[in-house]
Design a protein around this motif. Structure first.
Motif, short mmCIF file in Angstrom:
data_model
loop_
_atom_site.label_atom_id
_atom_site.label_comp_id
_atom_site.label_asym_id
_atom_site.label_seq_id
_atom_site.Cartn_x
_atom_site.Cartn_y
_atom_site.Cartn_z
N ALA A 15 0.76 -1.29 -0.17
CA ALA A 15 -0.10 0.09 -0.07
C ALA A 15 1.06 1.37 -0.04
O ALA A 15 0.35 2.34 -0.49
N ILE A 16 2.03 1.29 0.48
CA ILE A 16 3.11 2.38 0.49
C ILE A 16 4.48 1.70 0.44
O ILE A 16 4.68 0.66 0.34
N ILE B 231 0.34 7.35 12.76
CA ILE B 231 0.76 6.91 11.47
C ILE B 231 -0.24 6.59 10.34
O ILE B 231 -0.10 7.35 9.42
N GLY B 232 -1.24 6.13 10.65
CA GLY B 232 -2.35 5.93 9.64
C GLY B 232 -2.75 7.21 9.21
O GLY B 232 -2.89 7.46 8.06
N GLN B 233 -3.18 8.10 10.18
CA GLN B 233 -3.80 9.49 9.75
C GLN B 233 -2.66 10.07 9.03
O GLN B 233 -2.83 10.91 8.11
N GLY C 173 -1.59 11.77 1.56
CA GLY C 173 -1.74 11.15 0.19
C GLY C 173 -1.17 9.79 -0.14
O GLY C 173 -1.11 9.44 -1.36
N TYR C 174 -0.48 9.32 0.79
CA TYR C 174 0.32 8.27 0.37
C TYR C 174 -0.53 6.89 0.31
O TYR C 174 -0.33 5.85 -0.13
N THR C 175 -1.75 6.95 1.09
CA THR C 175 -2.71 5.60 1.13
C THR C 175 -3.95 6.33 1.31
O THR C 175 -4.10 7.29 1.39
N THR C 176 -5.02 5.16 1.44
CA THR C 176 -6.28 5.63 1.66
C THR C 176 -6.69 5.06 2.79
O THR C 176 -6.33 4.33 3.57
N SER C 177 -7.92 5.56 3.39
CA SER C 177 -8.55 5.08 4.63
C SER C 177 -8.90 3.67 4.65
O SER C 177 -8.79 3.02 5.60
N VAL C 178 -9.63 3.30 3.46
CA VAL C 178 -9.69 1.66 3.28
C VAL C 178 -8.23 0.92 3.55
O VAL C 178 -8.41 -0.05 4.40
N GLU C 179 -7.38 1.25 3.00
CA GLU C 179 -6.03 0.42 3.16
C GLU C 179 -5.79 0.47 4.72
O GLU C 179 -5.07 -0.58 5.13
N TYR D 230 -13.50 -6.20 8.96
CA TYR D 230 -13.71 -4.74 8.86
C TYR D 230 -14.83 -4.60 7.52
O TYR D 230 -15.02 -5.60 6.92
N PHE D 231 -15.21 -3.40 7.80
CA PHE D 231 -16.23 -2.95 6.70
C PHE D 231 -15.50 -1.82 6.10
O PHE D 231 -15.25 -0.49 6.99
N SER D 232 -15.40 -1.66 4.82
CA SER D 232 -15.03 -0.52 4.36
C SER D 232 -16.09 0.47 3.90
O SER D 232 -15.98 1.82 3.83
N THR D 233 -17.24 -0.08 3.97
CA THR D 233 -18.49 0.78 3.91
C THR D 233 -19.47 0.01 4.73
O THR D 233 -19.42 -1.07 5.06
N PHE D 234 -20.74 1.17 5.60
CA PHE D 234 -21.47 0.45 6.39
C PHE D 234 -22.84 0.93 6.28
O PHE D 234 -22.70 2.25 6.39
#
Length: 205
Positions: free
Chosen positions: A60-61, A80-82, A88-94, A107-111
């Protein structure tokens, strides 16, 4: 030797095996206990992989992006995730996927928040907020309660929920925004609030 002959000689049986004396039994017991303790330390002693390492291994990175984000995180104080998302190195889903892997949950990427509105509402809203776990589905047969939460997974709250309800929580990680939406949508069933709030008072998180 046959079992009858061994017994005549005063041998002792332990865990289905025959031993010549009490001292041999004690030695076997000590050995078994040491082996069990060693296995426990080996299986539970390894710390979870760090989020950045998981994202790096997942592709992912890049290593440069990870090092850059770590340096920026030291300045900004962001997790680190935030920090990776902000750069802009990765997405919230990753990030969410890696956090779920780290915690050993799904996990759920959408709910769909309607699942909370239609789901079990036997706990008061104050209890749900205190635990940080929002129920959205219940399996009466398996006595399993599906819940969503935000990272980090509140393990002590999961144990408390099990003691509170007698059901096994099945945990799904969602983003902070999705969790807040689910929390706001949760409505407890009437008549349960006073009873469960009294019960929660006996539980230490």
């Amino acid at each position: 030797l046959a079992g009858a002959s061994v017994r005549k000689m005063g041998a002792l049986q332990f865990n289905g095996l025959w031993y010549c004396s009490r001292e041999c039994v004690e030695q076997a017991a000590r050995t078994g206990l040491n082996q069990d303790a060693s296995r426990t330390r080996t299986s539970s002693g390894l710390p979870p992989l760090k989020l950045g390492v998981l994202l790096r291994h997942a592709g992912a990175i890049t290593q440069w992006e990870l090092e850059s984000a770590l340096a920026a995180s030291a300045r900004t104080g962001l997790k680190i995730g935030q920090q990776l998302e902000q750069l802009g190195y990765t997405t919230s889903v990753e990030v969410l996927r890696a956090l779920a892997t780290q915690a050993g949950v799904s996990y759920f990427s959408t709910f769909d928040v309607a699942r909370v509105e239609r789901g079990p509402g036997s706990m008061p809203a104050a209890t749900v907020r205190a635990l940080g776990l929002v129920p959205f589905e219940a399996d009466d047969v398996l006595r399993r309660l599906s819940v969503v939460c935000a990272a980090p997974v509140p393990k002590s709250a999961i144990r408390a929920l099990t003691r509170l309800t007698g059901w096994v929580p099945e945990v799904y990680l969602v983003t902070d925004g999705m969790f807040q939406t689910a929390l706001d949508a949760y409505k407890p069933a009437r008549g349960t609030q006073a009873v469960l709030e009294t019960t929660l008072g006996t539980i230490v998180l």
